[in-house]
Design a protein around this motif. Structure first.
Motif, short mmCIF file in Angstrom:
data_model
loop_
_atom_site.label_atom_id
_atom_site.label_comp_id
_atom_site.label_asym_id
_atom_site.label_seq_id
_atom_site.Cartn_x
_atom_site.Cartn_y
_atom_site.Cartn_z
N VAL A 55 -0.04 9.42 12.10
CA VAL A 55 1.20 8.84 12.63
C VAL A 55 0.89 7.41 13.04
N PHE A 56 1.68 6.49 12.51
CA PHE A 56 1.54 5.07 12.83
C PHE A 56 2.71 4.61 13.69
N ASP A 57 2.41 3.74 14.63
CA ASP A 57 3.43 3.15 15.50
C ASP A 57 3.39 1.64 15.28
N VAL A 58 4.33 1.15 14.49
CA VAL A 58 4.31 -0.26 14.08
C VAL A 58 5.69 -0.88 14.34
N ASP A 59 5.75 -2.20 14.23
CA ASP A 59 7.00 -2.91 14.53
C ASP A 59 7.96 -2.96 13.35
N SER A 60 7.43 -2.77 12.15
CA SER A 60 8.29 -2.91 10.97
C SER A 60 7.68 -2.16 9.78
N VAL A 61 8.51 -1.92 8.78
CA VAL A 61 8.02 -1.32 7.53
C VAL A 61 7.00 -2.25 6.89
N GLN A 62 7.26 -3.56 7.00
CA GLN A 62 6.33 -4.53 6.41
C GLN A 62 4.95 -4.42 7.07
N GLU A 63 4.92 -4.26 8.41
CA GLU A 63 3.64 -4.13 9.11
C GLU A 63 2.91 -2.88 8.63
N LEU A 64 3.64 -1.78 8.47
CA LEU A 64 2.99 -0.55 7.98
C LEU A 64 2.41 -0.79 6.58
N HIS A 65 3.21 -1.40 5.72
CA HIS A 65 2.76 -1.67 4.36
C HIS A 65 1.49 -2.52 4.35
N ASP A 66 1.52 -3.60 5.12
CA ASP A 66 0.36 -4.51 5.15
C ASP A 66 -0.88 -3.80 5.68
N LEU A 67 -0.65 -2.97 6.70
CA LEU A 67 -1.77 -2.25 7.31
C LEU A 67 -2.39 -1.23 6.32
N LEU A 68 -1.53 -0.51 5.63
CA LEU A 68 -2.04 0.49 4.68
C LEU A 68 -2.80 -0.19 3.54
N MET A 69 -2.28 -1.35 3.11
CA MET A 69 -2.94 -2.03 1.99
C MET A 69 -4.28 -2.63 2.37
N GLN A 70 -4.49 -2.82 3.70
CA GLN A 70 -5.80 -3.34 4.17
C GLN A 70 -6.88 -2.28 4.17
N LEU A 71 -6.49 -1.02 4.11
CA LEU A 71 -7.49 0.04 4.26
C LEU A 71 -8.51 -0.03 3.12
N PRO A 72 -9.78 0.02 3.45
CA PRO A 72 -10.81 -0.07 2.39
C PRO A 72 -10.66 1.01 1.33
N LEU A 73 -10.18 2.19 1.72
CA LEU A 73 -10.03 3.27 0.74
C LEU A 73 -8.68 3.22 0.02
N TYR A 74 -7.85 2.22 0.35
CA TYR A 74 -6.50 2.15 -0.24
C TYR A 74 -6.49 2.30 -1.77
N PRO A 75 -7.39 1.62 -2.49
CA PRO A 75 -7.34 1.75 -3.96
C PRO A 75 -7.60 3.18 -4.46
N TYR A 76 -8.12 4.01 -3.59
CA TYR A 76 -8.49 5.38 -4.00
C TYR A 76 -7.65 6.43 -3.31
N MET A 77 -6.53 6.01 -2.72
CA MET A 77 -5.70 6.97 -1.99
C MET A 77 -4.32 7.09 -2.60
N ALA A 78 -3.81 8.32 -2.57
CA ALA A 78 -2.38 8.53 -2.80
C ALA A 78 -1.74 8.62 -1.42
N ILE A 79 -0.70 7.82 -1.20
CA ILE A 79 -0.10 7.70 0.13
C ILE A 79 1.37 8.09 0.08
N GLU A 80 1.74 8.96 1.01
CA GLU A 80 3.16 9.34 1.15
C GLU A 80 3.59 8.95 2.56
N VAL A 81 4.74 8.29 2.66
CA VAL A 81 5.25 7.80 3.95
C VAL A 81 6.61 8.41 4.25
N ASN A 82 6.77 8.86 5.49
CA ASN A 82 8.08 9.32 5.96
C ASN A 82 8.37 8.67 7.30
N ALA A 83 9.55 8.04 7.42
CA ALA A 83 9.97 7.44 8.69
C ALA A 83 10.40 8.54 9.65
N LEU A 84 10.05 8.36 10.93
CA LEU A 84 10.40 9.34 11.95
C LEU A 84 11.40 8.75 12.93
#
Ligand SMILES: O=C(O)CC1=CCC(=O)O1
Length: 96
Positions: A55-84
Motif C-alpha cells: 500500500v502506497f500513500d502518495v500525493d498523485s498518480v504521477q508520484e506513484l508512477h514515478d516511484l514504481l518506475m524507480q524501483l531497481p526490480l521494475y524491469p522484472y516486475m509485473a505490477i497491478e495498481v488499484n486506487a483505494l
C-alpha cells in the motif's frame, strides 16, 4: 492518496546471481527508505509467491508512477495498481 499495488517479480532464470543479489539489495534499500518516509505504508509477501501486496500513500498518480518506475526490480516486475478510497463502514480514522 492510497493505492494497493501487487508486484510480481520475474527474474530471468539465467540472470547472473551477483546481479540479482545487487538488484535485490538496492530494492530493499529503496523500499525501506520509502517506508521510513511514509510513502510505502505496507509491504507484505504473498505466501508461496515471489510477489508482494503493498500500500502506497502518495500525493498523485504521477508520484506513484514515478516511484514504481524507480524501483531497481521494475524491469522484472509485473505490477497491478488499484486506487483505494474510504469504505463507508470503516471505523478507522487514520486511513484517508
Ligand atoms: O521481493 C519483492 O516482493 C520485491 C520487493 C519489493 C520491495 C523489496 O524489497 O522487494
Amino acid at each position: 492518496m492510497l493505492f494497493h499495488v501487487k508486484m510480481t517479480v520475474n527474474l530471468p532464470v539465467d540472470m547472473n546471481p551477483e546481479r540479482a543479489a545487487s538488484l535485490k539489495a538496492d530494492e530493499k534499500a529503496l523500499a525501506q527508505r520509502l517506508q521510513h518516509e511514509g510513502k510505502w505504508r505496507h509491504l507484505w509477501r504473498i505466501a508461496g509467491h515471489y510477489a508482494n501486496y503493498s500500500v502506497f500513500d502518495v500525493d498523485s498518480v504521477q508520484e506513484l508512477h514515478d516511484l514504481l518506475m524507480q524501483l531497481p526490480l521494475y524491469p522484472y516486475m509485473a505490477i497491478e495498481v488499484n486506487a483505494l478510497c474510504r469504505h463507508p463502514s470503516s471505523i478507522r480514522e487514520d486511513d484517508r
